[in-house]
Design an enzyme around this catalytic site. Structure first.
Site, PDB file in Angstrom:
ATOM      1  N   ASP A   1      -7.113  -5.868   4.036  1.00  0.00           N
ATOM      2  CA  ASP A   1      -6.407  -4.592   4.106  1.00  0.00           C
ATOM      3  C   ASP A   1      -6.446  -4.031   5.523  1.00  0.00           C
ATOM      4  O   ASP A   1      -7.517  -3.790   6.079  1.00  0.00           O
ATOM      5  CB  ASP A   1      -7.101  -3.631   3.124  1.00  0.00           C
ATOM      6  CG  ASP A   1      -6.390  -2.301   2.973  1.00  0.00           C
ATOM      7  OD1 ASP A   1      -5.235  -2.183   3.419  1.00  0.00           O
ATOM      8  OD2 ASP A   1      -6.994  -1.388   2.374  1.00  0.00           O
TER       9      ASP A   1
ATOM     10  N   HIS B   1      -8.092   1.583  -4.326  1.00  0.00           N
ATOM     11  CA  HIS B   1      -9.054   1.422  -3.233  1.00  0.00           C
ATOM     12  C   HIS B   1      -9.724   2.765  -2.970  1.00  0.00           C
ATOM     13  O   HIS B   1      -9.113   3.660  -2.385  1.00  0.00           O
ATOM     14  CB  HIS B   1      -8.288   0.912  -1.996  1.00  0.00           C
ATOM     15  CG  HIS B   1      -9.122   0.723  -0.777  1.00  0.00           C
ATOM     16  ND1 HIS B   1      -8.570   0.513   0.468  1.00  0.00           N
ATOM     17  CD2 HIS B   1     -10.469   0.680  -0.592  1.00  0.00           C
ATOM     18  CE1 HIS B   1      -9.542   0.372   1.366  1.00  0.00           C
ATOM     19  NE2 HIS B   1     -10.702   0.478   0.737  1.00  0.00           N
TER      20      HIS B   1
ATOM     21  N   HIS C   1      -1.207  -1.302  -4.231  1.00  0.00           N
ATOM     22  CA  HIS C   1      -2.461  -0.892  -3.606  1.00  0.00           C
ATOM     23  C   HIS C   1      -2.436   0.628  -3.430  1.00  0.00           C
ATOM     24  O   HIS C   1      -1.540   1.173  -2.787  1.00  0.00           O
ATOM     25  CB  HIS C   1      -2.602  -1.605  -2.258  1.00  0.00           C
ATOM     26  CG  HIS C   1      -3.900  -1.368  -1.570  1.00  0.00           C
ATOM     27  ND1 HIS C   1      -5.024  -2.124  -1.804  1.00  0.00           N
ATOM     28  CD2 HIS C   1      -4.251  -0.454  -0.645  1.00  0.00           C
ATOM     29  CE1 HIS C   1      -6.016  -1.669  -1.056  1.00  0.00           C
ATOM     30  NE2 HIS C   1      -5.574  -0.653  -0.337  1.00  0.00           N
TER      31      HIS C   1
ATOM     32  N   SER D   1       0.843  -1.194   0.000  1.00  0.00           N
ATOM     33  CA  SER D   1       0.000   0.000   0.000  1.00  0.00           C
ATOM     34  C   SER D   1       0.875   1.238   0.000  1.00  0.00           C
ATOM     35  O   SER D   1       1.627   1.500   0.937  1.00  0.00           O
ATOM     36  CB  SER D   1      -0.919   0.002   1.217  1.00  0.00           C
ATOM     37  OG  SER D   1      -1.463   1.292   1.353  1.00  0.00           O
TER      38      SER D   1
ATOM     39  N   MET E   1      -8.517   8.692  -0.622  1.00  0.00           N
ATOM     40  CA  MET E   1      -9.372   9.150   0.486  1.00  0.00           C
ATOM     41  C   MET E   1      -9.826  10.585   0.234  1.00  0.00           C
ATOM     42  O   MET E   1      -9.029  11.415  -0.204  1.00  0.00           O
ATOM     43  CB  MET E   1      -8.594   9.106   1.802  1.00  0.00           C
ATOM     44  CG  MET E   1      -7.996   7.736   2.092  1.00  0.00           C
ATOM     45  SD  MET E   1      -7.202   7.723   3.702  1.00  0.00           S
ATOM     46  CE  MET E   1      -6.500   6.076   3.707  1.00  0.00           C
TER      47      MET E   1
ATOM     48  N   MET F   1     -11.827   5.030  -1.053  1.00  0.00           N
ATOM     49  CA  MET F   1     -12.492   5.321   0.222  1.00  0.00           C
ATOM     50  C   MET F   1     -13.103   6.701   0.074  1.00  0.00           C
ATOM     51  O   MET F   1     -12.646   7.679   0.683  1.00  0.00           O
ATOM     52  CB  MET F   1     -11.462   5.256   1.358  1.00  0.00           C
ATOM     53  CG  MET F   1     -11.067   3.820   1.689  1.00  0.00           C
ATOM     54  SD  MET F   1      -9.505   3.738   2.598  1.00  0.00           S
ATOM     55  CE  MET F   1      -8.366   3.859   1.244  1.00  0.00           C
TER      56      MET F   1
ATOM     57  N   ASP G   1      -4.418   3.916  -2.101  1.00  0.00           N
ATOM     58  CA  ASP G   1      -5.492   4.368  -1.215  1.00  0.00           C
ATOM     59  C   ASP G   1      -5.958   5.773  -1.560  1.00  0.00           C
ATOM     60  O   ASP G   1      -5.208   6.743  -1.424  1.00  0.00           O
ATOM     61  CB  ASP G   1      -5.013   4.325   0.238  1.00  0.00           C
ATOM     62  CG  ASP G   1      -4.921   2.898   0.740  1.00  0.00           C
ATOM     63  OD1 ASP G   1      -5.907   2.164   0.577  1.00  0.00           O
ATOM     64  OD2 ASP G   1      -3.864   2.531   1.273  1.00  0.00           O
TER      65      ASP G   1
ATOM     66  N   MET H   1     -11.923  -5.133   5.129  1.00  0.00           N
ATOM     67  CA  MET H   1     -11.118  -4.196   5.916  1.00  0.00           C
ATOM     68  C   MET H   1     -10.863  -4.792   7.297  1.00  0.00           C
ATOM     69  O   MET H   1     -11.796  -5.179   7.999  1.00  0.00           O
ATOM     70  CB  MET H   1     -11.842  -2.857   6.085  1.00  0.00           C
ATOM     71  CG  MET H   1     -11.928  -2.003   4.825  1.00  0.00           C
ATOM     72  SD  MET H   1     -10.359  -1.714   3.971  1.00  0.00           S
ATOM     73  CE  MET H   1      -9.410  -0.837   5.224  1.00  0.00           C
TER      74      MET H   1
HETATM   75  C1  DX5 Z   1      -6.330   2.061   5.414  1.00  0.00           C
HETATM   76  C2  DX5 Z   1      -5.861   1.770   4.012  1.00  0.00           C
HETATM   77  C3  DX5 Z   1      -4.839   0.698   3.973  1.00  0.00           C
HETATM   78  C4  DX5 Z   1      -3.545   1.090   4.657  1.00  0.00           C
HETATM   79  C5  DX5 Z   1      -2.947  -0.126   5.231  1.00  0.00           C
HETATM   80  O1  DX5 Z   1      -7.362   2.972   5.370  1.00  0.00           O
HETATM   81  O2  DX5 Z   1      -6.949   1.351   3.210  1.00  0.00           O
HETATM   82  O3  DX5 Z   1      -4.584   0.253   2.652  1.00  0.00           O
HETATM   83  O4  DX5 Z   1      -2.630   1.700   3.785  1.00  0.00           O
HETATM   84  O5  DX5 Z   1      -1.838   0.228   5.992  1.00  0.00           O
HETATM   85  P1  DX5 Z   1      -1.222  -0.780   7.068  1.00  0.00           P
HETATM   86  O6  DX5 Z   1      -0.799  -2.012   6.307  1.00  0.00           O
HETATM   87  O7  DX5 Z   1      -0.074  -0.006   7.606  1.00  0.00           O
HETATM   88  O8  DX5 Z   1      -2.296  -1.077   8.053  1.00  0.00           O
HETATM   89 ZN    ZN Z   2      -6.468   0.319   1.299  1.00  0.00          ZN
END
Ligand code: DX5
Ligand code: ZN
Length: 210
Positions: free
Chosen positions: A171, A65, A32, A7, A36, A67, A34, A138
């Protein structure tokens, strides 16, 4: 066969290209990414512009991903940016919206995933399952990297594995120990941020998840 998806949230964003190359060389299967929006989660990261440049910087598949609220509105932007897999949250879409997202991805070779938060029950995604290629469970509350794995995810993965034959991704809080647990429960794609980017030896960290 387990796939490992570092990620990028835990990477050095001032040096993304080098960070991508680092995990690519260390044997990562996917990247991956993220996304947000500060609404669906209490944090803001990156958008399609950065994904577009990441696309140029790696040959690995981009596992995006989302979010974000109203993912339907942004699907085309992330498709055009070069996403290979796109995950939306069940908490952010209606079944009807998910069906239109599936329709837009169809024929483009892009895989669709549905994700559910730790407090969301499996029952909530049942009707979505026929529409998606994979489920992203999650194991932390989305928003930040480096949180501790929530163990109730294991039961969810086990129950999902019994009824879902396609890919199950996990994740949040994945490391050598929780990685083994989620694999045993039936997951086959492991997203991990801090464990991989925080490791001294990236290849070793990735291999330990496999
Ligand atoms: C959390 C993200 C994850 C995050 C995971 O909201 O969706 O992908 O980057 O990070 P670790 O592996 O450090 O928990
Ligand atoms: Zn993620």
């Amino acid at each position: 066969m387990v796939k490992v998806a570092p990620s990028i949230l835990s990477a050095d964003f001032s040096n993304l290209s080098a960070e991508l190359k680092k995990v690519e060389r260390a044997g990562a299967d996917l990247i991956h990414v993220d996304i947000m929006d500060g609404h669906f989660v209490p944090n803001i990261t990156i958008g399609p512009v950065v994904v577009k440049y990441m696309r140029k910087a790696t040959r690995l598949a981009l596992d995006v991903h989302l979010m974000i609220e109203n993912p339907l509105k942004y699907i085309d932007a992330f498709v055009n940016a070069g996403s290979d897999m796109i995950t939306v949250h069940i908490e952010a879409v209606s079944l009807k919206e998910l069906a239109s997202i599936a329709k837009r991805l169809k024929g483009k070779g892009i895989k669709l995933g549905i994700s559910l938060n730790p407090t969301t029950s499996l029952a909530r995604i049942k009707k979505a399952l026929p529409l998606v290629d994979f489920v992203l469970v999650m194991s932390v509350n989305p928003g930040f990297g480096g949180q501790a794995f929530i163990p109730s995810a294991l039961k969810k993965i086990r129950q999902l594995r019994a009824i879902f034959k396609k890919d199950i991704a996990v994740d949040g809080g994945i490391n050598r120990i929780t990685g083994r647990q989620v694999k045993e429960a039936g997951a086959n794609i492991l997203a991990a941020g801090s464990y991989i980017f925080g490791a001294k030896n990236t290849r070793k960290a990735i291999n330990s998840l496999r």
